[in-house]
Design a protein around this motif. Sequence first.
Motif, PDB file in Angstrom:
ATOM      1  N   SER A 377       0.850  -1.196   0.000  1.00 49.57           N
ATOM      2  CA  SER A 377       0.000   0.000   0.000  1.00 49.57           C
ATOM      3  C   SER A 377       0.880   1.238   0.000  1.00 49.57           C
ATOM      4  O   SER A 377       2.028   1.178   0.465  1.00 49.57           O
ATOM      5  N   ILE A 378       0.353   2.347  -0.538  1.00 51.06           N
ATOM      6  CA  ILE A 378       1.089   3.606  -0.608  1.00 51.06           C
ATOM      7  C   ILE A 378       0.176   4.719  -0.118  1.00 51.06           C
ATOM      8  O   ILE A 378      -0.978   4.856  -0.568  1.00 51.06           O
ATOM      9  N   ASN A 379       0.671   5.504   0.831  1.00 53.76           N
ATOM     10  CA  ASN A 379      -0.079   6.649   1.363  1.00 53.76           C
ATOM     11  C   ASN A 379       0.801   7.879   1.297  1.00 53.76           C
ATOM     12  O   ASN A 379       2.015   7.795   1.520  1.00 53.76           O
ATOM     13  N   LEU A 387       5.795  10.260   2.011  1.00 54.45           N
ATOM     14  CA  LEU A 387       5.243   9.126   1.283  1.00 54.45           C
ATOM     15  C   LEU A 387       5.476   7.894   2.142  1.00 54.45           C
ATOM     16  O   LEU A 387       6.618   7.558   2.471  1.00 54.45           O
ATOM     17  N   VAL A 388       4.392   7.188   2.541  1.00 57.07           N
ATOM     18  CA  VAL A 388       4.490   6.015   3.418  1.00 57.07           C
ATOM     19  C   VAL A 388       4.128   4.792   2.595  1.00 57.07           C
ATOM     20  O   VAL A 388       3.020   4.720   2.029  1.00 57.07           O
ATOM     21  N   VAL A 389       5.066   3.846   2.514  1.00 58.68           N
ATOM     22  CA  VAL A 389       4.873   2.655   1.689  1.00 58.68           C
ATOM     23  C   VAL A 389       4.950   1.430   2.577  1.00 58.68           C
ATOM     24  O   VAL A 389       5.931   1.243   3.330  1.00 58.68           O
ATOM     25  N   ASP A 390       3.895   0.602   2.553  1.00 60.67           N
ATOM     26  CA  ASP A 390       3.944  -0.698   3.237  1.00 60.67           C
ATOM     27  C   ASP A 390       4.628  -1.687   2.291  1.00 60.67           C
ATOM     28  O   ASP A 390       4.064  -2.033   1.246  1.00 60.67           O
ATOM     29  N   VAL A 391       5.819  -2.080   2.622  1.00 58.94           N
ATOM     30  CA  VAL A 391       6.644  -2.856   1.691  1.00 58.94           C
ATOM     31  C   VAL A 391       6.984  -4.211   2.303  1.00 58.94           C
ATOM     32  O   VAL A 391       7.149  -4.349   3.519  1.00 58.94           O
ATOM     33  N   ARG A 392       7.087  -5.234   1.457  1.00 61.40           N
ATOM     34  CA  ARG A 392       7.476  -6.590   1.857  1.00 61.40           C
ATOM     35  C   ARG A 392       8.654  -7.045   0.973  1.00 61.40           C
ATOM     36  O   ARG A 392       8.646  -6.790  -0.233  1.00 61.40           O
ATOM     37  N   ASN A 420       9.887  -9.545  11.039  1.00 63.59           N
ATOM     38  CA  ASN A 420      10.531 -10.667  10.347  1.00 63.59           C
ATOM     39  C   ASN A 420       9.618 -11.879  10.398  1.00 63.59           C
ATOM     40  O   ASN A 420       9.189 -12.329  11.475  1.00 63.59           O
ATOM     41  N   GLU A 421       9.281 -12.390   9.237  1.00 62.43           N
ATOM     42  CA  GLU A 421       8.423 -13.561   9.114  1.00 62.43           C
ATOM     43  C   GLU A 421       9.171 -14.669   8.399  1.00 62.43           C
ATOM     44  O   GLU A 421      10.268 -14.457   7.861  1.00 62.43           O
ATOM     45  N   SER A 422       8.600 -15.850   8.404  1.00 65.45           N
ATOM     46  CA  SER A 422       9.252 -16.984   7.742  1.00 65.45           C
ATOM     47  C   SER A 422       9.387 -16.759   6.253  1.00 65.45           C
ATOM     48  O   SER A 422      10.323 -17.241   5.605  1.00 65.45           O
ATOM     49  N   SER A 423       8.462 -16.006   5.672  1.00 64.94           N
ATOM     50  CA  SER A 423       8.503 -15.761   4.224  1.00 64.94           C
ATOM     51  C   SER A 423       9.334 -14.549   3.855  1.00 64.94           C
ATOM     52  O   SER A 423       9.501 -14.248   2.682  1.00 64.94           O
ATOM     53  N   GLY A 424       9.816 -13.786   4.852  1.00 64.40           N
ATOM     54  CA  GLY A 424      10.619 -12.614   4.553  1.00 64.40           C
ATOM     55  C   GLY A 424      10.461 -11.566   5.637  1.00 64.40           C
ATOM     56  O   GLY A 424      10.292 -11.892   6.822  1.00 64.40           O
ATOM     57  N   ALA A 425      10.537 -10.311   5.262  1.00 65.60           N
ATOM     58  CA  ALA A 425      10.410  -9.195   6.199  1.00 65.60           C
ATOM     59  C   ALA A 425       9.488  -8.154   5.598  1.00 65.60           C
ATOM     60  O   ALA A 425       9.480  -7.926   4.380  1.00 65.60           O
ATOM     61  N   ARG A 426       8.707  -7.514   6.483  1.00 60.97           N
ATOM     62  CA  ARG A 426       7.837  -6.425   6.023  1.00 60.97           C
ATOM     63  C   ARG A 426       8.006  -5.243   6.962  1.00 60.97           C
ATOM     64  O   ARG A 426       8.358  -5.398   8.138  1.00 60.97           O
ATOM     65  N   GLY A 427       7.787  -4.068   6.425  1.00 56.62           N
ATOM     66  CA  GLY A 427       7.940  -2.864   7.210  1.00 56.62           C
ATOM     67  C   GLY A 427       7.324  -1.673   6.531  1.00 56.62           C
ATOM     68  O   GLY A 427       6.725  -1.787   5.453  1.00 56.62           O
ATOM     69  N   ARG A 428       7.504  -0.530   7.176  1.00 52.14           N
ATOM     70  CA  ARG A 428       6.883   0.698   6.663  1.00 52.14           C
ATOM     71  C   ARG A 428       8.000   1.645   6.278  1.00 52.14           C
ATOM     72  O   ARG A 428       8.813   2.049   7.124  1.00 52.14           O
TER      73      ARG A 428
END
Length: 434
Positions: A377-379, A387-392, A420-428
């Motif tokens: 998502s992008i806000n 600019l705030v981006v929810d990135v994985r 940090n998740e098993s499938s990777g990492a997500r953050g803002r």
Amino acid sequence: MSYRLYVRPLPLSAGSGEDPEALLYNWVLYDAGGDAQAQGSRDLRSTVEQTLSQNGLDDVLLAGLIPGDEALFCVADIPAKQSRFINQALPYAVEEQIAQDIDSVHLALGLHTQEGFRVAAIDRGRMAEWLELFSGWLHTRLDAIYPDAALLPVTEGGWSICLDGDNAMMVSDRGEWLSMQSANLGMFAHTLAAPSSEDVVVEVPVVVYGTETEFEEQQAVLGELMAPGRLSVRQESLALMPLELLAHAHHNHLCRPINLCQRDFSVSSGKASPLKPWKPLIAVAALWFVVQVTLEAGMGFYYQKQADELRQQAMSVYRASFPGDSRTHAGNVRRVVEGQLRMAGSDGPDASFVTLMKYTGQQYSQVANTGSVTFNSINYSQSRGELVVDVRAESYDRLSALRNGLAGQGLDAKIGSVVNESSGARGRLTVSGG
């Protein structure tokens, strides 16, 4: 031409005391071709040195011959091959063959045979005396010290005997040397003639060297040598003194003696270096090299100092213009300034949504491989200019690379709420103008 001087001291006569200057020597001088150029008997050391001086000889190799009974022949069965391990094991390998404290004995290593290493053992005190006796002769350089009997020509499968007045020198084909009184040769002959239980009874060849006069005087002894019947005795007449026989055998490699000048009593350090004539040139070259290295190092330090001063000046100007920027340093100031100039040329002091998306999209295309980085998502907040981006991404390193790329363009990029998740990492990812 290389010359070699063989010197054999005679026993001190009664009343001469222990004065080395009173010692008399038999000696013979050989050239490189194996010809005797000079010889003498019962001469003082000064006479020998004077002869060398008169013939214009210098740096003559000196081989000193000591009585054979001064050194003991041993065999050391050592399985090692490296000289360091052989020298370490040598005292233990021959300790039982020597009738005195092994620490007071000097051991010299000879050739390796099927039976083991040939070893010569001599009392350390006596070896030091012999070394001092043969050292420092004018026009010579001490090369070796040998037991005299060890220089007899070897008789294959048997013994060599040299009559030398009241004494006899002997050596076997295995390298063992002996010195004894001539009167005891008969007893020695019976020992040779008595085979062990494991030996096949065959004749033992024995070659006896001596002058015609000695053969006549020692007829009884020679008869005892031939009496046992198992010895095949052959006589070889000498025209001159036994020393010439020993020198001839050594020069022509007819014997395998052990040089006693080894280890603690080595004389190798006294050998002339082949680089000696080139020492002045080597010294000049070394001095030039040191000067050149010093000059290059000095210039390097000077230019480094100039570069440091220029970087400090550049950072001073940058800090004066952007006092709140603590991340920029001398290594990335150029890249940061270029990014800020690009942004200023695009959007002025405040970055708009389009500008932030453009740079974020550029970094995304550079960092992201197929499916490795995705925007969920992008806000955009116009009031804050963010600019705030929810990135994985497949790893945090991908997120960090994306943030660093934006920072390198002069933008203010931050990553928060990292999970940090098993499938990777997500953050803002929050992006704003620098």
